[in-house]
Motif scaffolding. Sequence first.
Motif, PDB file in Angstrom:
ATOM      1  N   THR A  64     -41.626  13.968 -18.297  1.00 44.27           N
ATOM      2  CA  THR A  64     -40.572  14.219 -18.220  1.00 44.27           C
ATOM      3  C   THR A  64     -39.671  13.151 -17.561  1.00 44.27           C
ATOM      4  O   THR A  64     -38.515  13.024 -17.649  1.00 44.27           O
ATOM      5  CB  THR A  64     -40.492  15.673 -17.422  1.00 44.27           C
ATOM      6  OG1 THR A  64     -41.148  16.493 -18.344  1.00 44.27           O
ATOM      7  CG2 THR A  64     -38.994  16.231 -17.219  1.00 44.27           C
ATOM      8  N   LEU A  67     -38.417  10.313 -19.294  1.00 44.53           N
ATOM      9  CA  LEU A  67     -37.666  10.356 -20.144  1.00 44.53           C
ATOM     10  C   LEU A  67     -36.221  10.684 -19.626  1.00 44.53           C
ATOM     11  O   LEU A  67     -35.351   9.956 -20.091  1.00 44.53           O
ATOM     12  CB  LEU A  67     -37.946  11.912 -21.072  1.00 44.53           C
ATOM     13  CG  LEU A  67     -39.142  11.881 -22.071  1.00 44.53           C
ATOM     14  CD1 LEU A  67     -39.517  13.096 -22.586  1.00 44.53           C
ATOM     15  CD2 LEU A  67     -38.470  11.033 -23.276  1.00 44.53           C
ATOM     16  N   GLN A 217     -36.400  18.245 -21.435  1.00 41.48           N
ATOM     17  CA  GLN A 217     -37.466  17.417 -21.550  1.00 41.48           C
ATOM     18  C   GLN A 217     -38.846  18.103 -21.053  1.00 41.48           C
ATOM     19  O   GLN A 217     -39.954  17.728 -21.366  1.00 41.48           O
ATOM     20  CB  GLN A 217     -37.114  16.108 -20.972  1.00 41.48           C
ATOM     21  CG  GLN A 217     -35.958  15.565 -21.417  1.00 41.48           C
ATOM     22  CD  GLN A 217     -35.567  15.442 -22.894  1.00 41.48           C
ATOM     23  OE1 GLN A 217     -36.516  15.743 -23.771  1.00 41.48           O
ATOM     24  NE2 GLN A 217     -34.139  15.530 -23.326  1.00 41.48           N
TER      25      GLN A 217
END
Length: 284
Positions: A64, A67, A217
């Motif tokens: 996460t 991203l 995400q």
Amino acid sequence: MPAAIALGVTLFFPLAKMVVNSFQDFGISSLFSGETVWVGFDNYVAMLTDPDFIPVLLRTLGFTVSLVVAIMGIGLALSELMTRISPKVRLILNIVLITTWAIPVVTSVLVWQWLFQPLYGVVNWMITQLGVFGDFTSHNWTGTPFEAFAIVWLLIVWQSVPFAALTLYAGQSQIPAEFSEAARLDGAGGIQLYRYVTLPFLLPQLYLVMILELIWQFNAFTQLWVLTRGGPDGGTTTLSIWSFKTAFASNDFGQGSAIAVVTAVMLLVLTAFYTRRLVKQGEL
């Protein structure tokens, strides 16, 4: 009221049902009989003591963070680029970004599958033709967790950057020109202008986009499930994949619900700080 009813039916009722199920022994037989046994916190204890919990949690957090950092960085760069290019070029870029964002997720994933297909994929053919990295014919991109995560990471970033870039550009285009002119008169260069004028004005949009990207995400599921199924050997299993596999592959809906509840609580904690900052920024 119609919107509240729709949200209640599609969101709040399933959420409440999930919380209730997390305290029950809810298996495949419960779906047919409707009978469940209350087990208290047993599902949560089983989840927290599972040897897979810590690796899955760390994998989810790392994926996460990588991203969100990439999406925000590229989004900021594209936003700044759109303020410097001609209107015609900016229009073309906007069309490209909106088209990318509008493609359904499953369609994008299927295209990605074709691109990285071991035998007939365009990516393997192009790398092999370049001759720099050797022969990539029949190379399986989902054969190792790192490469599997890499292609999923590229896909999600490609899908998510348009929203970040367009939102940040919308905020950046509303910055009064007199602030930039005053900064230039005071001798500010390009970097100083961006740091002390642009970024402070963009803070509300930055916090908003960051909160949404954290939520999206952290819960990324479709891309991972279609491309890797959580493999190889569970190497790309995140909390959302783990919850799904526990509930629907192992038919343990109670523990699957417990994983989903813990995921929701973690998201609440992760986004609480940024939400508070966003509210304060709005008040200012």
